[in-house]
Design a protein around this motif. Structure first.
Motif, PDB file in Angstrom:
ATOM      1  N   SER A  26      75.654  18.652  34.915  1.00  0.00           N
ATOM      2  CA  SER A  26      75.939  20.009  34.452  1.00  0.00           C
ATOM      3  C   SER A  26      74.695  20.873  34.588  1.00  0.00           C
ATOM      4  CB  SER A  26      76.412  20.003  33.006  1.00  0.00           C
ATOM      5  OG  SER A  26      75.333  19.667  32.133  1.00  0.00           O
ATOM      6  N   GLN A  27      74.909  22.169  34.670  1.00  0.00           N
ATOM      7  CA  GLN A  27      73.812  23.132  34.704  1.00  0.00           C
ATOM      8  C   GLN A  27      74.122  24.252  33.730  1.00  0.00           C
ATOM      9  OE1 GLN A  27      73.137  22.989  39.442  1.00  0.00           O
ATOM     10  NE2 GLN A  27      71.908  24.564  38.434  1.00  0.00           N
TER      11      GLN A  27
ATOM     12  N   MET B  81      65.554  13.798  39.758  1.00  0.00           N
ATOM     13  CA  MET B  81      66.419  14.962  39.939  1.00  0.00           C
ATOM     14  C   MET B  81      65.787  15.866  40.992  1.00  0.00           C
ATOM     15  SD  MET B  81      67.726  15.942  36.126  1.00  0.00           S
ATOM     16  CE  MET B  81      68.889  14.913  35.234  1.00  0.00           C
ATOM     17  N   PHE B  82      66.611  16.594  41.675  1.00  0.00           N
ATOM     18  CA  PHE B  82      66.153  17.457  42.754  1.00  0.00           C
ATOM     19  C   PHE B  82      66.618  18.888  42.495  1.00  0.00           C
ATOM     20  CE2 PHE B  82      64.963  13.927  45.479  1.00  0.00           C
ATOM     21  CZ  PHE B  82      65.788  12.900  45.047  1.00  0.00           C
TER      22      PHE B  82
ATOM     23  N   ILE C 185      70.617  25.014  42.591  1.00  0.00           N
ATOM     24  CA  ILE C 185      71.455  23.830  42.382  1.00  0.00           C
ATOM     25  C   ILE C 185      70.566  22.617  42.152  1.00  0.00           C
ATOM     26  CG2 ILE C 185      73.345  22.433  43.326  1.00  0.00           C
ATOM     27  CD1 ILE C 185      73.847  24.638  45.357  1.00  0.00           C
ATOM     28  N   CYS C 186      70.923  21.823  41.160  1.00  0.00           N
ATOM     29  CA  CYS C 186      70.183  20.587  40.943  1.00  0.00           C
ATOM     30  C   CYS C 186      71.052  19.399  41.348  1.00  0.00           C
ATOM     31  CB  CYS C 186      69.760  20.437  39.482  1.00  0.00           C
ATOM     32  SG  CYS C 186      71.119  20.096  38.355  1.00  0.00           S
ATOM     33  N   SER C 187      70.415  18.291  41.599  1.00  0.00           N
ATOM     34  CA  SER C 187      71.142  17.049  41.837  1.00  0.00           C
ATOM     35  C   SER C 187      70.404  15.932  41.120  1.00  0.00           C
ATOM     36  CB  SER C 187      71.265  16.729  43.334  1.00  0.00           C
ATOM     37  OG  SER C 187      70.009  16.354  43.865  1.00  0.00           O
TER      38      SER C 187
ATOM     39  N   TYR D 294      74.302  13.291  42.965  1.00  0.00           N
ATOM     40  CA  TYR D 294      75.406  14.056  42.410  1.00  0.00           C
ATOM     41  C   TYR D 294      74.889  15.437  42.056  1.00  0.00           C
ATOM     42  CZ  TYR D 294      77.319   9.403  42.265  1.00  0.00           C
ATOM     43  OH  TYR D 294      77.743   8.145  42.620  1.00  0.00           O
ATOM     44  N   PHE D 295      75.605  16.449  42.511  1.00  0.00           N
ATOM     45  CA  PHE D 295      75.142  17.818  42.357  1.00  0.00           C
ATOM     46  C   PHE D 295      75.756  18.504  41.145  1.00  0.00           C
ATOM     47  CE2 PHE D 295      72.559  18.877  46.045  1.00  0.00           C
ATOM     48  CZ  PHE D 295      72.778  17.767  46.834  1.00  0.00           C
TER      49      PHE D 295
END
Lengths: 112, 117
Positions: B5-6, B33-34, B93-95, B107-108
């Motif tokens: 989640s973001q 995390m990216f 966007i994080c993943s 997973y994004f």
């Protein structure tokens, strides 16, 4: 740096048609991934490929990891309207780093 | 499973202010995390790699003092855009990569739309 060339850039097809898109690179990747992104959303993983030559299916989707490890393709059979979106290939540089390099994306539009 | 989640999903801020974006792995632990940035009609560009308990690694051309990343726990990473300017407006966007799933999949999150006025 590494780049992925994804083609075609966009496709406009009739419902029921098959679709094919591919990615090529000048570099070798250990893993190839295919994602779909809907507008305003994050990418969703469709298929992950881990071995050269590997052919993997996920429903109507089929993807292959090229023998040279520098290319991959994604096929969608019998397209439906909900297949609309942007499809990205991604190459993973190394399993330890997890860093992904993304292709430019293929925008797919399906006409009912 | 494998939900990321973001928060927030959208934010509008004035030029010169700072904005914090959170990325959470909801049902798994993520040592890595990216953070990516995506401009309209373009692909995702990796900004930095965030490892729990250590400093983030930034990609070439990304200012580490402008994009502050903190990965304080196995389920939370934050990106702070400091002194934001209109050119920072983008989709962030994080993943997250799971440590307990024996795979290399990422997973994004759903992304955060930042608009700087």
């Amino acid at each position: 740096g590494q780049q992925l060339n994804q083609s075609p850039q966009s496709m406009f097809i009739q419902e029921g048609e098959d679709v094919s898109m591919n990615c090529t690179s000048s570099s070798i990747f250990n893993t190839w991934l295919w994602y779909k992104q809907d507008p305003g959303e994050g990418p969703v993983l469709l298929i992950a490929l881990y071995k050269a030559g590997e052919l993997t299916s996920n429903g109507r989707l089929t993807a292959q990891f090229g023998i040279t490890r520098k290319d991959s393709f994604l096929n969608i059979s019998a397209s439906i309207p909900s297949d609309v979106g942007i499809y990205f290939c991604a190459g993973q540089l190394g399993r330890n780093t997890g860093k992904l390099i993304f292709g430019q994306g293929t925008t797919l539009q399906v006409k009912p | 499973g494998a939900v990321v989640s973001q928060h927030p999903s959208r934010v509008i801020c004035k030029s010169g202010t700072s904005v914090k974006i959170e990325c959470r792995s909801l049902d798994f632990q993520a040592t890595t995390m990216f953070w990516y940035r995506q401009f309209p009609k373009q692909s995702l560009m990796l900004m930095a790699t965030s490892n729990e308990g250590s400093k983030a690694t930034y990609e070439q051309g990304v200012e580490k003092d402008k994009f502050l990343i903190n990965h304080a726990s196995l389920t939370l990473s934050t990106l702070t855009v400091t002194s934001a300017h209109p050119e920072d407006s983008s989709f962030y966007i994080c993943s997250a990569r799971a440590i307990d799933r024996g795979s290399y999949e990422q997973y994004f999150g759903p992304g955060t739309r930042l608009t700087v006025t």
